[in-house]
Scaffold this active site. Structure first.
Site, PDB file in Angstrom:
ATOM      1  N   GLU A 152       0.859  -1.194   0.000  1.00  0.00           N
ATOM      2  CA  GLU A 152       0.000   0.000   0.000  1.00  0.00           C
ATOM      3  C   GLU A 152       0.894   1.243   0.000  1.00  0.00           C
ATOM      4  OE1 GLU A 152      -0.064   2.051   2.822  1.00  0.00           O
ATOM      5  OE2 GLU A 152       0.952   0.760   4.267  1.00  0.00           O
ATOM      6  N   GLY A 272      11.788  21.260   7.571  1.00  0.00           N
ATOM      7  CA  GLY A 272      11.083  21.474   8.830  1.00  0.00           C
ATOM      8  C   GLY A 272      11.739  20.715   9.961  1.00  0.00           C
ATOM      9  N   CYS A 279       5.486   5.039   9.486  1.00  0.00           N
ATOM     10  CA  CYS A 279       6.061   4.407   8.300  1.00  0.00           C
ATOM     11  C   CYS A 279       7.521   4.784   8.061  1.00  0.00           C
ATOM     12  CB  CYS A 279       5.222   4.737   7.078  1.00  0.00           C
ATOM     13  SG  CYS A 279       3.642   3.886   7.131  1.00  0.00           S
ATOM     14  N   LYS A 282      10.297   3.742  10.715  1.00  0.00           N
ATOM     15  CA  LYS A 282      10.513   2.302  10.874  1.00  0.00           C
ATOM     16  C   LYS A 282      10.921   1.649   9.545  1.00  0.00           C
ATOM     17  CE  LYS A 282       5.922   0.196  10.503  1.00  0.00           C
ATOM     18  NZ  LYS A 282       5.923  -0.762   9.440  1.00  0.00           N
ATOM     19  N   ARG A 346       2.260   8.805  16.536  1.00  0.00           N
ATOM     20  CA  ARG A 346       3.407   7.889  16.639  1.00  0.00           C
ATOM     21  C   ARG A 346       4.638   8.490  15.959  1.00  0.00           C
ATOM     22  NH1 ARG A 346       0.699   2.545  14.403  1.00  0.00           N
ATOM     23  NH2 ARG A 346      -0.112   4.103  12.973  1.00  0.00           N
TER      24      ARG A 346
HETATM   25  C1  UDX Z   1       4.013   7.600   4.028  1.00  0.00           C
HETATM   26  C2  UDX Z   1       4.044   7.505   2.490  1.00  0.00           C
HETATM   27  O1  UDX Z   1       3.858   8.813   1.922  1.00  0.00           O
HETATM   28  C3  UDX Z   1       2.975   6.547   1.997  1.00  0.00           C
HETATM   29  O2  UDX Z   1       3.051   6.395   0.595  1.00  0.00           O
HETATM   30  C4  UDX Z   1       3.201   5.183   2.685  1.00  0.00           C
HETATM   31  O3  UDX Z   1       2.254   4.233   2.289  1.00  0.00           O
HETATM   32  C5  UDX Z   1       3.180   5.347   4.188  1.00  0.00           C
HETATM   33  O4  UDX Z   1       4.159   6.320   4.585  1.00  0.00           O
HETATM   34  P1  UDX Z   1       2.510   8.873   5.825  1.00  0.00           P
HETATM   35  O5  UDX Z   1       3.385   8.255   6.860  1.00  0.00           O
HETATM   36  O6  UDX Z   1       1.039   8.875   6.015  1.00  0.00           O
HETATM   37  O7  UDX Z   1       2.774   8.190   4.396  1.00  0.00           O
HETATM   38  O8  UDX Z   1       2.923  10.410   5.712  1.00  0.00           O
HETATM   39  P2  UDX Z   1       3.644  11.365   4.660  1.00  0.00           P
HETATM   40  O9  UDX Z   1       2.660  12.300   4.098  1.00  0.00           O
HETATM   41  O10 UDX Z   1       4.463  10.628   3.712  1.00  0.00           O
HETATM   42  O11 UDX Z   1       4.585  12.217   5.654  1.00  0.00           O
HETATM   43  C6  UDX Z   1       5.550  11.567   6.488  1.00  0.00           C
HETATM   44  C7  UDX Z   1       6.269  12.574   7.337  1.00  0.00           C
HETATM   45  O12 UDX Z   1       7.136  13.378   6.553  1.00  0.00           O
HETATM   46  C8  UDX Z   1       5.364  13.555   8.096  1.00  0.00           C
HETATM   47  O13 UDX Z   1       5.869  13.702   9.413  1.00  0.00           O
HETATM   48  C9  UDX Z   1       5.495  14.836   7.319  1.00  0.00           C
HETATM   49  O14 UDX Z   1       5.270  15.987   8.120  1.00  0.00           O
HETATM   50  C10 UDX Z   1       6.944  14.749   6.854  1.00  0.00           C
HETATM   51  N1  UDX Z   1       7.221  15.518   5.628  1.00  0.00           N
HETATM   52  C11 UDX Z   1       6.577  15.214   4.467  1.00  0.00           C
HETATM   53  C12 UDX Z   1       8.163  16.544   5.661  1.00  0.00           C
HETATM   54  O15 UDX Z   1       8.765  16.835   6.696  1.00  0.00           O
HETATM   55  N2  UDX Z   1       8.425  17.217   4.491  1.00  0.00           N
HETATM   56  C13 UDX Z   1       7.811  16.933   3.320  1.00  0.00           C
HETATM   57  O16 UDX Z   1       8.124  17.585   2.313  1.00  0.00           O
HETATM   58  C14 UDX Z   1       6.857  15.892   3.307  1.00  0.00           C
END
Ligand code: UDX
Length: 450
Positions: A152, A272, A279, A282, A346
């Site tokens: 996914e 940031g 995800c 880990k 988390r």
């Molecule tokens: C991620 C993947 O995007 C997704 O495809 C996978 O299936 C699961 O892991 P998710 O963990 O929901 O999804 O969040 P995501 O939107 O990817 O952001 C992850 C982290 O990165 C967040 O803490 C976000 O704030 C941070 N982030 C994201 C940044 O610091 N800068 C960015 O430009 C993008």
């Protein structure tokens, strides 16, 4: 098709809800009796936009049910999605014990032919182990299994949209027949024939999703490869931000121009306080551990992880530089969740910052649109506020730690009037520096000139 989802966590509920929404008959199983009781009573235990309405509709149409009876759910299913958790072990490797336990029950309770689909994020070669486990635990000859890997790519906060409008659906198979069955499961999504809960006025027209068939090993690798690459991209932007701070450049200008190059792309270049969630942290660890076991030193990933951990030190240093002594200061925190549109805390960078502030003796008032209930259990000494203005009341500083769009829309003049010292440290570059300074704030962000 009759589908069983094992594991009613975030991935299981989104997968089950969406597959029911596109017309399948779905049974969701979990061994957490309390969770099942809540789901049967119509409560959705996670906050995820559109998921509650989607499940409510499927339920009223008789296409989704929740049960603790794993054996019964397996017997009735043609396809079984394994969506159980694979949390990190102490050494960073993924804990596959839940998958092993589920394989045992699938093997002993199945009759006839079953498609067994691993949806959980797993290290490469789990499919091989799963196939072996099904054979070893199975009652020889009573059931025939086809193992499929179907990673996914769901982002929390927009996972319903991601599931129903994917860029690609990756399926790793041993035999072409299994790919055909997977294509059948995803046909409504591939052909866009479903009532979309996200775009009520009609879905935007774009390229249809790619249905990409690979070997099981490749498919398993793709998930880790994607997440780790995105994490690398974020860490790259964060290092750039530090360099911009030293050289007086603006990281937003730099990354915006970088993103205009289609070979680079604009996403995941926001600097940031770093990435969090269940995800990226880990998966990146599990991926370099996997490489290590394969005899390869994937140092690039370890470095990205180190850079991400340093973001917290870097930000707390900024706070200290502005406030000098933290002990006895009142600090307001806006945002606790690891990203907007979720209540998931988390591995949220905000929580690590909260921990440091409290350890240094600051008194903390916090607000998050969804993440407060879960944070309260871990940080009972924080004062949780009804809105951001209550957070600002009497504060020596306000820290912006999650980029909820509503924080951008605040009446910042009102925030200013309520603070003892109008100091804002924006850990997500959400606000406009010029506007904040025009309002009289002392404003610091990441990688942009103060
Ligand atoms: C991620 C993947 O995007 C997704 O495809 C996978 O299936 C699961 O892991 P998710 O963990 O929901 O999804 O969040 P995501 O939107 O990817 O952001 C992850 C982290 O990165 C967040 O803490 C976000 O704030 C941070 N982030 C994201 C940044 O610091 N800068 C960015 O430009 C993008």
């Amino acid at each position: 098709m009759r589908i069983t989802i094992i594991g009613c966590g975030y991935v299981g509920l989104v997968t089950g809800g969406c597959l029911a929404a596109v017309g399948h008959h779905v049974t969701c199983v979990d061994n957490d009796a309390e969770r099942i009781r809540a789901l049967v009573a119509g409560q959705i235990p996670i906050y995820e936009p559109h998921l509650d309405e989607l499940i409510a509709r499927a339920r009223s149409e008789g296409r989704i049910e929740f049960t603790g009876n794993l054996s019964g759910a397996i017997e009735a299913a043609e396809a079984i999605f394994i969506c159980v958790g694979t949390p990190p072990l102490d050494n960073g490797e993924a804990d596959l014990s839940a998958i092993d336990a589920v394989a045992r029950v699938i093997a002993t309770e199945s009759r006839g032919s079953k498609l067994v689909i691993e949806k959980s994020t797993v290290p490469v070669r789990t499919g091989e182990q799963l196939r072996r486990a099904l054979e070893v635990y199975g009652r020889a000859g009573k059931a025939k299994f086809e193992v499929v890997s179907n990673p996914e790519f769901l982002r929390e906060g927009s996972s319903v949209l991601d599931f129903l409008h994917p860029d690609r659906i990756v399926v790793g198979v041993e035999e072409p027949a299994a790919a055909d069955k997977m294509r059948e499961i995803y046909r409504p999504i591939l052909e866009r024939k479903f009532a979309c809960p996200v775009h009520s006025g009609g879905c935007p027209q774009g390229a249809p999703p790619q249905f990409f068939v690979t070997t099981i090993n490749s498919s398993e690798l793709i998930k880790h490869a994607c997440n780790s690459f995105l994490a690398l991209k974020i860490s790259y932007a964060n290092q750039l931000a530090d360099l911009c701070e030293r050289l007086g450049a603006d990281v937003e200008e730099v990354t915006r121009a970088m993103g205009m190059d289609p070979r680079i792309g604009p996403q995941f270049l926001n600097a940031g306080i770093g990435f969090g969630g269940f995800c990226f942290p880990k998966d990146i660890q599990a991926f370099y551990r996997l490489a290590e076991r394969a005899g390869m030193d994937f140092m690039l990933l370890q470095e990205a992880e180190r850079i991400n951990k340093d973001r917290i030190d870097h930000f707390v240093e900024k706070v200290k530089r502005s406030l000098w002594v933290l002990k006895g200061k009142q600090v307001g925190v806006l945002g606790l969740a690891f990203k907007p549109n979720t209540d998931d805390i988390r591995f949220a960078p905000a929580l690590e910052i909260l921990r440091r502030l409290l350890a240094e003796g600051a008194s903390v008032r916090a607000y998050d649109p969804q993440g407060m209930k879960k944070t309260q259990a871990q940080f009972p000494t924080v004062t949780y506020c009804r809105d951001p203005y209550e957070v600002a009341a009497g504060a020596d500083a306000v820290l912006l730690l999650t980029e909820w769009p509503e924080f951008r829309e605040l009446d910042w003049q009102r925030v200013h009037n309520q603070m003892v010292r109008p100091l804002v440290l924006d850990g997500r570059n959400l606000l406009n520096p010029r506007r904040m300074r025009d309002l009289g704030f002392e404003y610091h962000s990441i990688g942009r000139p103060d």
